[in-house]
Enzyme design. Sequence first.
Site, mmCIF file in Angstrom:
data_model
loop_
_atom_site.group_PDB
_atom_site.id
_atom_site.type_symbol
_atom_site.label_atom_id
_atom_site.label_comp_id
_atom_site.label_asym_id
_atom_site.label_seq_id
_atom_site.Cartn_x
_atom_site.Cartn_y
_atom_site.Cartn_z
ATOM 1 C CB THR A 1 0.487 -3.503 6.333
ATOM 2 O OG1 THR A 1 -0.767 -3.652 5.660
ATOM 3 C CG2 THR A 1 0.950 -2.063 6.259
ATOM 4 C CG ASP A 2 -2.417 -7.250 3.892
ATOM 5 O OD1 ASP A 2 -2.705 -6.486 4.834
ATOM 6 O OD2 ASP A 2 -3.063 -7.283 2.831
ATOM 7 C CB THR B 1 -0.930 -0.018 1.233
ATOM 8 O OG1 THR B 1 -1.864 -1.071 1.053
ATOM 9 C CG2 THR B 1 -1.698 1.277 1.422
HETATM 10 C C1 SIN Z 1 -0.991 -2.960 2.774
HETATM 11 O O1 SIN Z 1 0.155 -2.768 2.407
HETATM 12 O O2 SIN Z 1 -1.467 -2.304 3.751
HETATM 13 C C2 SIN Z 1 -1.918 -3.965 2.163
HETATM 14 C C3 SIN Z 1 -1.450 -4.545 0.886
HETATM 15 C C4 SIN Z 1 -0.176 -5.314 1.032
HETATM 16 O O3 SIN Z 1 0.060 -5.933 2.058
HETATM 17 O O4 SIN Z 1 0.591 -5.326 0.050
#
Ligand code: SIN
Length: 334
Positions: A99-100, A19
């Site tokens: 983040t995932d 993200t």
């Molecule tokens: C994010 O980064 O918050 C969600 C998408 C990902 O993990 O690439």
Amino acid sequence: MNSSHTSLPRIAVLATGGTIAGEAGDAAKTSGYKAGVVGVDKLLGAVPSLAQVAQIQAEQVASIDSKDMAPALWATLCARVNALLAQDDIDGIVITHGTDTLEETAYLLHLTVKSEKPVVLTAAMRPATALSADGPLNLLNAVTVAASRASWKQGVLVAFNNQIHCARDVTKTSTYAVDAFRSPEGGALGWVQDGQVEFQRSVVRPHTLHSPFQMSAELPAVEIVVSYAGASRAAIDAFVAIGVKGLVIAGTGNGSLHSTLQQAVVDAVKQGVAVVRSSRVGAGHVMRNGAAPDDALGSLTAGALNPYKARVLLMLALSAGTAPADLQRVFDTY
Ligand code: SIN
């Protein structure tokens, strides 16, 4: 992007997507965007003050939504980090990530990077195009942490929302909040704000140069099974039938297993599958012979590792050829 301050620390920024590199058609949108589309040069270009903190060299290692992270990319990333850190002209690394699965990548690198130099992961909850995007400040803070002498020998770190976390402890705790990352048991290691970095505690368990594990693109198959009201043994039996080498159970409470799963675990262990009990709770630790009789089941316990990190450690330990009798010691050590 090259700084003219040649005495500043030299930091390599490796971008993988997420993200933080996300793009939405509407600045008011913080969901439904496409992750991993903005290139690393543009991410760095959004933070001109980086030039006062470090001399930066940038690489686009991948452009993915981190839900699709996989061992082959882990191997590429780990090899690149180790190669860069072996160079005298690199003082630290920042990795931008989704983040995932950030916590899985961070813990994997914590155990497989072989250097005392800082490696700092960062990310964002809002896409690069959003109003109040959190990526630029997280990136500046991550570079600040990587450029700090205080960050050496601390293993792999996560800089997020002004906090510095240990890769082993940190976990994502919100689907939308900008303070999504927490270290539920020990708390953050320290903080970063306005160019200052302070560590308030240090990392106790061995990592990086003191970890024996190496990354390989061919990790043994280890899957995760959840215990819940009315759980059946179908998932465990199916995984054993396809030849997994390990299973992590995300148990209830202190890693307890539905009675139907207990017999399935005994049968899996008889087939040579290493089974680790962890908890789906999100905080705390799982005690050996506490909520289930590990000595009778033949299971191992993950301690404070969440199921996803327990899986990372089990894959690395099995990949290293760890004897079954030695696996609990591995979980008690790393
Ligand atoms: C994010 O980064 O918050 C969600 C998408 C990902 O993990 O690439």
